[in-house]
Design a protein around this motif. Structure first.
Motif, PDB file in Angstrom:
ATOM      1  N   ALA A  23      49.214  29.626  20.471  1.00  0.00           N
ATOM      2  CA  ALA A  23      49.361  31.005  20.952  1.00  0.00           C
ATOM      3  C   ALA A  23      48.617  31.963  20.032  1.00  0.00           C
ATOM      4  N   GLN A  27      46.090  34.920  20.849  1.00  0.00           N
ATOM      5  CA  GLN A  27      46.492  36.255  20.382  1.00  0.00           C
ATOM      6  C   GLN A  27      45.406  36.850  19.485  1.00  0.00           C
ATOM      7  N   GLU A  30      42.522  38.125  21.463  1.00  0.00           N
ATOM      8  CA  GLU A  30      42.821  39.433  22.046  1.00  0.00           C
ATOM      9  C   GLU A  30      42.725  40.520  20.971  1.00  0.00           C
ATOM     10  N   GLU A  82      48.109  56.275  32.443  1.00  0.00           N
ATOM     11  CA  GLU A  82      47.665  55.783  33.739  1.00  0.00           C
ATOM     12  C   GLU A  82      48.247  56.560  34.889  1.00  0.00           C
ATOM     13  N   ALA A 128      58.525  38.581  25.552  1.00  0.00           N
ATOM     14  CA  ALA A 128      57.593  39.488  26.255  1.00  0.00           C
ATOM     15  C   ALA A 128      56.230  38.836  26.367  1.00  0.00           C
ATOM     16  N   VAL A 129      55.608  38.907  27.553  1.00  0.00           N
ATOM     17  CA  VAL A 129      54.246  38.416  27.705  1.00  0.00           C
ATOM     18  C   VAL A 129      53.245  39.583  27.898  1.00  0.00           C
ATOM     19  N   ARG A 130      53.768  40.761  28.307  1.00  0.00           N
ATOM     20  CA  ARG A 130      52.840  41.897  28.495  1.00  0.00           C
ATOM     21  C   ARG A 130      53.415  43.135  27.822  1.00  0.00           C
ATOM     22  N   LEU A 131      52.540  43.798  27.124  1.00  0.00           N
ATOM     23  CA  LEU A 131      52.975  44.984  26.379  1.00  0.00           C
ATOM     24  C   LEU A 131      52.340  46.229  26.999  1.00  0.00           C
ATOM     25  N   GLN A 132      53.154  47.181  27.220  1.00  0.00           N
ATOM     26  CA  GLN A 132      52.688  48.396  27.862  1.00  0.00           C
ATOM     27  C   GLN A 132      52.357  49.426  26.785  1.00  0.00           C
TER      28      GLN A 132
ATOM     29  N   LEU B   7      47.302  48.193  34.746  1.00  0.00           N
ATOM     30  CA  LEU B   7      46.127  47.374  34.497  1.00  0.00           C
ATOM     31  C   LEU B   7      45.952  47.102  33.011  1.00  0.00           C
ATOM     32  N   LEU B   8      46.450  48.055  32.251  1.00  0.00           N
ATOM     33  CA  LEU B   8      46.116  48.015  30.837  1.00  0.00           C
ATOM     34  C   LEU B   8      47.159  47.316  29.971  1.00  0.00           C
ATOM     35  N   ALA B   9      48.204  46.773  30.616  1.00  0.00           N
ATOM     36  CA  ALA B   9      49.224  46.088  29.812  1.00  0.00           C
ATOM     37  C   ALA B   9      48.585  44.945  29.041  1.00  0.00           C
ATOM     38  N   ARG B  10      48.873  44.933  27.742  1.00  0.00           N
ATOM     39  CA  ARG B  10      48.256  43.909  26.897  1.00  0.00           C
ATOM     40  C   ARG B  10      49.041  42.603  27.037  1.00  0.00           C
ATOM     41  N   ILE B  11      48.339  41.485  27.038  1.00  0.00           N
ATOM     42  CA  ILE B  11      49.019  40.182  27.114  1.00  0.00           C
ATOM     43  C   ILE B  11      49.423  39.752  25.709  1.00  0.00           C
ATOM     44  N   ARG B  12      50.502  39.077  25.654  1.00  0.00           N
ATOM     45  CA  ARG B  12      50.963  38.611  24.345  1.00  0.00           C
ATOM     46  C   ARG B  12      51.227  37.102  24.463  1.00  0.00           C
ATOM     47  N   TYR B  13      50.759  36.413  23.477  1.00  0.00           N
ATOM     48  CA  TYR B  13      50.915  34.945  23.519  1.00  0.00           C
ATOM     49  C   TYR B  13      51.965  34.514  22.519  1.00  0.00           C
ATOM     50  N   ASP B  23      47.233  35.316  33.981  1.00  0.00           N
ATOM     51  CA  ASP B  23      47.354  35.963  32.676  1.00  0.00           C
ATOM     52  C   ASP B  23      45.982  36.265  32.088  1.00  0.00           C
ATOM     53  N   PHE B  24      45.102  35.251  32.156  1.00  0.00           N
ATOM     54  CA  PHE B  24      43.757  35.458  31.593  1.00  0.00           C
ATOM     55  C   PHE B  24      42.976  36.472  32.414  1.00  0.00           C
ATOM     56  N   ARG B  26      44.159  38.921  34.091  1.00  0.00           N
ATOM     57  CA  ARG B  26      44.682  40.241  33.768  1.00  0.00           C
ATOM     58  C   ARG B  26      44.106  40.749  32.457  1.00  0.00           C
ATOM     59  N   GLN B  27      43.991  39.809  31.500  1.00  0.00           N
ATOM     60  CA  GLN B  27      43.452  40.233  30.207  1.00  0.00           C
ATOM     61  C   GLN B  27      42.007  40.689  30.360  1.00  0.00           C
ATOM     62  N   VAL B  31      40.521  44.493  29.622  1.00  0.00           N
ATOM     63  CA  VAL B  31      39.371  44.793  28.749  1.00  0.00           C
ATOM     64  C   VAL B  31      38.295  45.525  29.544  1.00  0.00           C
ATOM     65  N   LEU B  34      39.304  49.144  30.199  1.00  0.00           N
ATOM     66  CA  LEU B  34      39.135  49.988  29.011  1.00  0.00           C
ATOM     67  C   LEU B  34      37.652  50.297  28.775  1.00  0.00           C
TER      68      LEU B  34
END
Lengths: 326, 884
Positions: A23, A27, A30, A82, A128-132, B7-13, B23-24, B26-27, B31, B34
């Motif tokens: 992971a 990460q 990203e 947004e 959490a998988v998505r952070l706003q 759209l801009l929610a960051r993915i967390r692994y 997931d990918f 969306r990432q 990007v 942005l």
């Protein structure tokens, strides 16, 4: 101070077949992209509102609306809204002396992003998988430069320090000012002012392009004799500069002022210069004409007409020009 | 806020996380979003960024090179390989635009044709085509929007130090072209040669730079600024225009005495001069050399004023006693009372007609008015068989009953004051019943003739004795103070003409004493004073007899037959009045005066009696400035006119043209301020210049010395000078001695008090001569430019000339005019002349004037990257890019 906000070294992620991905690798990928983007913003742009973030709030309103927008803070972090939000005006009656209180409405990057989606892991707990990255809005009370009413002095030390820190954050670009408000009796005492905004876009400046016709481009001259003297003209192509409207041109002719012409089979040297005039300017070209007054021409060399006929072939002059648009 | 749709929610692994393809994606989308926001918000990205150039229309389509653009949302549009796009099918009938738009799924953008009028879509326009056969053509007027880099070219500006700029001489082939200085731009860090722009300035406010600026030897760290002054820097001539006042009327043909010495040098061409003014005020009184004006005049630094007079007009307040003129003839029986008589023969024009008052047996015939041109031996005729005049034209008269009129007959008017109109001769007869007579002089055919009768004068007797001695006549007038002894007055007729004049012998507070009777003068008639501006010096008295005095004149043509002349004394007073009965032109010629003038001597001055016309302004054309006046024919070119009783403005007549409606259109040198229709415009008599004491603005002017200014005259500031006559009279100074100047030639008509100055120069004569204040270093062949205004038209005339001769002692320069500009008469004081400074360097000049340079340098713009075209020779470079 580290170069990036996270303080971590910037690392490229490499992949190979058969690699076992953690992971952390994804990460890091990203975070690498994010760090590079922030570095770009921080180094090549300035903090401020880049687009959107329209605010609305009139006198008597107790709620203001902020429209979607994109801003950059001093660390290069994008502050993206947004969807439009509505904010409550600070519930303040007055400054204790009956006067209105001034606030800056600021927006800042939310470092501790809220989880917008959680998911069960295969063998682990739900995470959490998505952070706003929703931005943080704040009303920052302005610290007066002088304190005649003593209202600042009356504040507690903690509160005063926090207020000073907030104001400093705004000045440093850590928080981006969207509007200034004047609050009295929990309502806006004036419409919101956006004059105090900081703009992330570079100030519009005239578009300037300069070039010359030396080198492979031979300048083609035409010459016409009249009472006043000889008018030399040439058309200069400026299409390479990509002007979108007709710019203001400035130009001059460069070349040896001693010109040898052949007239009646004999070589004669003339010493010439003249009044430069720019005519027929368009976005892609202009005409430069140079009036050589007849007083410069010794009439013993030949008639103006004969000299005008011989000049274009002899001239080695080229044009140096500059166009300023906007 | 619905955060899950962001759209801009960051993915967390995290370890153990279950990942899906979404997931990918969306990432990637986050990007990209942005990036789009960034491109749009902080870069002005819209347009073509790289390549995407369109080739010629060929075959069935257009070729488009690979490249990249950004659409308006900030999305990159990439065309990774060159493409050929087919023209739209079916063939277009309206312009179409080739758009690069976001592809559907594919990484590359797509090229698509859209209507040029409403392209729609969210792409970037690449090209536009116009309908055509067999195939559409590329619209060359269409220019796609090209993304500009945020970076601007490096620009730097600077200036050299005023007073400390290292100028040096700029020479080529040993010719000094000007000056130059090398400007160091090394501190500005240009790595390529920028485009330099420069100017040269000076802090000196009174210095006019005359040079062309050019740049040479442009380098990244310096350039040379050159000021081209070759043939441009010129030196101004200061032209002398000395003037002096005649101390006495010349008594010899070749010498004058002036009131001051040293004004003129040997070699000067001299002439009489009259001053010019554009504005004057009336002196309501002149007493003890103090003139009181109607308004204030600023006399600061003024030494001289123009003086002159508007028409001197007075009204007769009571019927004067008639006085009779008589002749004795050989056949008195041929004359009856009230018959109209006139002189016949070739000199008929020298006497005016008269009516017979009485006839006695001795042959003495008493006439109603003097016939001053009548001489013993003349044939006297009687007007017979009159006919009514029904119409008049230009020099023509139409008769009711023309049967008794023959060609060459002499005709007179037999009604009214017969002496008002001089007789005329019939030169031609035309019309169906010979009713249309052409008469000479043409002025006989005046409008007032209609309704009166004219008749042919048939000679009936020879004059034996002429008795003019009817003595003086006293006339009571309303403005006798305007006149003085030595003036000449005449009755003004109803149509603006003037009757036979008389000399004023003396004046009283209410009356004028005239030398002779004025025919039919009665109460309410108007008397007008003559002016004596046209003058000639008597060279010799050739003969004196009862038949007239014959004098030799340089220009007798100034005194036409039938005109009246006077002999003038030093005070401008007329001493005798006579009419001109004959002239013989030539150089010199002669004039015969009658009655004989006793005591006339050589170098006395004769003056023509000119009666100033007054006309009514009918209209003024605001656009052209033309003034329409009536009656027609009263004003002539060169007249000075004004309406001084109401407006101070004065102008000269440039041109006149008569209209079909009995008026004249007059072009003036300048508009007379506030002149309006209905005003009376008069011809003004410019007397000359009078010396005055300088003073602050005041309505009192102190006149100096002897002068001829009187009450009712005008005074004005001098604007310029002119010669008094169209016939030049020029004298060449050959020696000077104190205040005396000896000359060759003649100053015709000069009288004590006249202003003498340098003669005007005529550029059309080929050579002109100027006298300079100081003589610059000149040599024959030097080129000069001269210009000056034409007094009448105000137009500036310019011409070039070369130095022909130089008189070092008197600073006189003779110039050969090149390219004759046509008739160009210029006054020396009006000429501006410069000479090319061919010798010497302008270096001293720019150093003295602290000339410095300011400059601007700007890097050339970078050409837009066009990767595909640059490597067009290789197989498919863009394909290689795609594979990476």
């Amino acid at each position: 101070m580290p170069l990036t906000a996270s303080g971590k070294p910037i690392e490229h992620i490499q992949f190979f077949n058969g690699q076992r991905l953690f992971a952390e690798d994804l990460q890091d990928l990203e975070e690498f992209n994010r760090a590079m983007r922030w570095l770009h913003n921080q180094s090549l742009h300035q903090p401020g509102v880049a687009s959107g973030y329209a605010v609305s709030g009139n006198k008597g309103d107790s709620i203001v609306t902020v429209q979607p927008g994109y801003a950059i803070d001093s660390q290069g972090r994008e502050i993206v809204l947004e969807q439009a939000v509505q904010l409550q005006v600070p519930p303040v009656a007055n400054d204790g002396q009956g006067n209105a209180v001034y606030y800056d409405l600021v927006v800042s990057y939310t470092a501790d992003a809220a989880a917008s989606e959680t998911r069960d892991g295969v063998c682990t707990t739900r995470q959490a998988v998505r952070l706003q990255d929703a931005p943080t809005f704040c009303w920052v009370e302005l610290v007066p430069t002088s304190d005649p009413s003593g209202s600042v002095a009356a504040l507690s030390a903690d509160r005063k320090a926090k207020l000073v820190q907030l104001n400093q954050d705004v000045e440093a670009g850590n928080r981006i000012r969207l509007a200034r408000s004047e609050v009295l009796n929990c309502k806006l005492n004036q419409a919101l002012s956006i004059a105090e905004r900081r703009n992330a876009r570079p100030t519009l400046q005239p578009y300037i392009a300069a070039a010359n016709t030396s080198g492979s481009n031979t300048t083609k001259w035409t010459a016409v004799a009249a009472d006043l003297g000889i008018t030399l003209s040439t058309t200069v192509d400026t299409s390479g500069a990509n002007f979108r409207s007709v710019p203001q041109y400035e130009a001059n002719a460069v070349g040896d002022r001693s010109v040898t012409i052949t007239i009646g089979g004999a070589s004669k040297t003339l010493l010439l210069d003249g009044f430069v005039r720019i005519g027929q300017p368009t976005a892609t070209s202009f005409q430069l004409s140079l009036l050589i007054p007849s007083i410069l021409i010794d009439n013993r060399i030949g008639t103006l007409t004969a000299i005008a006929a011989a000049l274009p072939a002899a001239l080695q002059w080229y044009i140096v020009w500059m166009g300023v648009e906007g | 806020m619905n955060t899950s749709s962001s759209l801009l929610a960051r993915i967390r692994y995290w370890e153990g996380q279950l990942l899906s393809a979404q997931d990918f994606q969306r990432q990637i989308r986050a990007v990209a979003e942005l990036g789009r926001q960034h491109n749009r918000a902080v870069h002005s990205a819209y347009g073509i960024a790289i390549g995407l150039s369109v080739g010629e229309a060929e075959g069935a389509g257009l070729s488009v090179s690979c490249g990249m653009a950004y659409d308006c949302s900030g999305s990159p549009l990439i065309l990774s390989v060159a493409q050929t796009v087919s023209f739209p099918q079916p063939a277009i009938t309206a312009p179409a635009t080739l758009m690069l738009e976001r592809g559907k799924g594919a990484p590359d953008a797509e090229l698509r044709w859209r209507s040029a009028s409403s392209p729609g879509g969210n792409g970037v326009a690449i090209a536009r085509i116009l309908p055509g056969t067999p195939m559409p053509s590329i619209d060359t007027a269409f220019r796609p929007i090209v993304t500009r880099p945020l970076a601007r070219p490096r620009i730097a500006t600077g200036a050299t130090v005023s007073g400390d700029t290292a100028w040096s001489e700029w020479t080529e082939d040993n010719i000094t072209l000007g000056v130059q200085t090398t400007v160091d731009t090394s501190t500005y860090g240009f790595t390529t040669t920028p485009n330099y722009f420069a100017q040269a300035f000076t802090d000196q406010a009174d210095f006019l730079p005359a040079w062309f600026v050019s740049i040479a030897d442009a380098k990244p760290d310096s350039f040379t600024l050159r000021l081209f002054t070759y043939r441009m820097i010129r030196e101004r001539f200061d032209i002398l225009d000395p003037k002096a006042t005649l101390a006495s009327t010349p008594t010899a043909s070749s010498r004058i005495s002036l009131t001051a010495s040293g004004a003129f040098a040997v070699g000067d061409f001299l002439s009489r001069l009259l001053p010019i003014t554009s504005e004057a005020l009336i002196a309501t009184s002149v007493k003890n050399n103090i003139a009181t004006l109607t308004d204030k005049l600023d006399l600061t630094d003024v030494q001289q004023l123009v003086y002159g007079s508007p028409p001197r007009i007075t009204t007769v307040v009571s019927d004067p006693k008639a006085s009779n003129f008589a002749v004795t003839v050989d056949t008195p029986a041929a004359f009856a009372q009230d018959a109209v008589v006139a002189k016949t023969g070739s000199t008929f024009a020298s006497a005016r007609p008269a009516k017979v008052l009485s006839v006695d047996d001795s042959g003495l015939i008493e006439l109603s008015s003097p016939m001053s041109g009548l001489v013993v031996g003349d044939q006297l005729g009687v007007a017979q068989n009159p006919s009514l005049v029904t119409a008049v034209g230009a020099g023509t008269v139409t008769l009711q009953n023309p049967s008794n009129f023959q060609r060459n007959d002499i005709v007179v008017c037999v009604d009214g004051n017969v002496s008002d109109l001089p007789p005329a001769q019939i030169t031609n007869i035309a019309g169906d019943s010979d009713e249309l007579l052409t008469v000479s002089p043409a002025s006989f055919a005046t409008l007032s003739l209609i309704g009166t009768r004219i008749a042919v004068v048939q000679p009936v007797a020879t004059v034996k004795v002429v008795d003019t001695g009817t003595g003086e006549l006293t006339v009571q007038v309303d403005a006798s103070k305007l006149f003085r002894a030595g003036d000449v007055v005449a009755r003004t007729t109803s149509d603006g003409r003037f009757g036979e004049p008389a000399l004023v012998r003396s004046t009283t507070s209410k009356s004028l004493v005239l030398s002779q009777a004025i025919a039919a003068l009665q109460k309410d008639d108007i008397l007008t004073g003559a002016n004596f501006q046209t003058r000639g010096t008597i060279l010799r008295v050739l003969s004196a007899s009862p038949y007239g005095t014959v004098v030799q004149l340089q220009h007798p043509e100034l005194f036409p037959v039938g005109s009246y002349v006077v002999a003038l004394d030093d005070t401008y007073a007329a001493t005798s009045l006579a009419s001109v009965i004959a002239i013989a032109t030539g150089a010199p010629g002669s004039a015969t005066l009658y009655p004989p003038v006793a005591g006339l001597q050589a170098y006395q001055v004769l003056a023509l009696c000119s009666f100033p016309a007054t006309v009514a302004v009918r209209s003024i054309d605001a656009a052209t400035g033309l003034v329409e006046v009536t009656p027609a024919g009263s004003l002539k070119t060169g007249d000075t006119v004004g309406a001084l009783q109401t407006h101070p403005g004065i102008a000269m007549v440039v041109q006149t043209s008569d209209t079909a409606t009995g008026s004249t259109l007059v072009k003036l040198t300048m508009p007379i301020p506030s002149l309006t229709a209905g005003d009376m415009l008069s011809v003004l008599n410019v007397g000359g210049a009078v010396a005055v004491t300088s003073a602050a603005p005041s309505n009192k002017v102190t006149l100096i010395g002897d002068n001829h200014v009187r009450t009712g005259d005008f005074l004005g500031l001098i604007n310029g000078w002119r010669e008094p006559s169209s016939i030049p009279s020029v004298a060449l100074a050959i020696s000077t001695s104190g205040t005396d100047v000896n000359f060759f030639g003649l100053l015709d008509g000069a009288i004590k008090g006249d202003i003498i100055g340098l003669a005007s120069v005529d550029a059309s004569a080929g050579t002109i001569q100027l006298r300079l204040k100081t003589l610059p270093k000149l040599s024959p062949g030097n080129e000069a430019l001269l210009s000056g205004p034409n007094i009448l038209t105000g137009e500036t005339q310019a011409f070039s000339a070369r130095v022909q001769y130089i008189e070092a002692d008197s600073s006189i320069v003779g110039l050969a005019v090149e390219g004759a500009p046509g008739p160009t008469t210029l006054r020396p004081e009006d000429i501006t002349a410069t000479i090319l400074l061919l010798n010497g360097s302008p270096l001293m000049l720019v150093q003295q004037q602290n000339v410095y340079a300011t400059w601007l340098a700007c890097e050339s713009f970078d050409p837009r990257p066009i990767p595909c075209e640059e490597t067009a020779s290789s197989a498919d470079p863009c394909a290689a890019t795609t594979a990476m």
